[in-house]
Scaffold this active site. Structure first.
Site, PDB file in Angstrom:
ATOM      1  N   TYR A 132      -0.451 -59.183  94.792  1.00 50.42           N
ATOM      2  CA  TYR A 132      -0.598 -57.737  94.932  1.00 50.42           C
ATOM      3  C   TYR A 132      -0.281 -57.260  96.353  1.00 50.42           C
ATOM      4  O   TYR A 132       0.556 -56.356  96.528  1.00 50.42           O
ATOM      5  CB  TYR A 132      -2.003 -57.312  94.512  1.00 50.42           C
ATOM      6  N   ASP A 141       8.065 -47.682  80.080  1.00 54.21           N
ATOM      7  CA  ASP A 141       7.625 -48.998  80.533  1.00 54.21           C
ATOM      8  C   ASP A 141       8.531 -49.394  81.692  1.00 54.21           C
ATOM      9  O   ASP A 141       9.734 -49.620  81.485  1.00 54.21           O
ATOM     10  CB  ASP A 141       7.727 -50.004  79.385  1.00 54.21           C
ATOM     11  N   LYS A 186       2.962 -54.833  97.484  1.00 56.63           N
ATOM     12  CA  LYS A 186       2.814 -53.542  98.134  1.00 56.63           C
ATOM     13  C   LYS A 186       3.489 -53.518  99.505  1.00 56.63           C
ATOM     14  O   LYS A 186       3.958 -52.468  99.965  1.00 56.63           O
ATOM     15  CB  LYS A 186       1.336 -53.167  98.235  1.00 56.63           C
TER      16      LYS A 186
END
Length: 225
Positions: A150, A52, A154
């Site tokens: 998101y 994880d 990135k």
């Protein structure tokens, strides 16, 4: 034999990357949060490892279980929610960065001792064209993307990649853009297959010591500024 660890490798892009690298002759460890989801990885010849990326002890145990490591593919990631500015909260932003950015740092730092012992250490960070400002502004695939977490995560991955490459000159450290690929992350609306979406990652994972570093690639080649 090249030993490779892939995070988020129980399905989709991670699983396909594992399949292709096993096919290429790598010994692949498929990192995943829940080992109950490991059957697909076993079927393709990879070894499931509980990992994880948001948990220090999980990452430490996963790395400690590896006999050696030559290639690290940081693939695990989440969409993170908040599709519009009105939905954005600090909590959503924090959770997205924790998995998509801090997770890469957590795994990479833990893996450095093993990678430094390799004759050809390689790190591939799976980023996205959505982290590239020009792509967000101009590409048809990004026309309706209003989410912040998101793309921002990135963009951070791309920058992380460059800085790791500069700090680790004997490594090959690069980022890949899967492109708009049909996965759970986009509700399988992408127009590429997972095989097409892993082309850049698989290529970068197989670089030799004379290969590029600090670059961002999609399946068509290097993405330039």
């Amino acid at each position: 034999m090249t030993t490779t660890l892939i995070t988020g490798a129980n399905k989709s892009l991670g699983l396909e990357t594992a399949r292709r690298l096993v096919e290429a002759g790598h010994t692949v460890y498929a990192g995943m949060r829940d080992l109950a989801a490991g059957d697909a990885a076993r079927t393709i010849g990879a070894t499931p490892v509980q990992l994880d990326v948001t948990d220090d002890s999980s990452v430490a145990a996963a790395i400690a279980s590896l006999p050696e490591l030559d290639v690290l593919v940081n693939n695990a990631g989440i969409v993170g929610g908040a599709r519009t500015i009105d939905e954005l909260t600090p909590e959503i932003m924090r959770a997205t960065l924790e998995t998509n950015v801090v997770g890469i740092v957590r795994v990479s730092q833990a893996a450095l001792p093993l990678l430094r012992a390799s004759a050809n250490p390689v790190i591939v960070n799976v980023a996205s064209g959505l982290g590239w400002p020009r792509f967000l502004l101009e590409h048809p695939d990004a026309e309706h993307v209003l989410a912040v977490p998101y793309p921002a995560s990135k963009a951070a991955v791309i920058t992380l990649t460059v800085q790791y490459a500069r700090s680790l000159p004997t490594f090959r450290v690069n980022a890949s853009d899967p492109g708009y690929t049909s996965t759970d992350l986009n509700g399988h609306t992408g127009h590429q297959t997972v095989t097409e979406g892993t082309d850049a990652t698989v290529m970068l994972a197989q670089l030799g010591a004379d290969g590029p570093t600090g670059e961002f690639h999609d399946r068509d080649g290097r993405i330039v500024y």
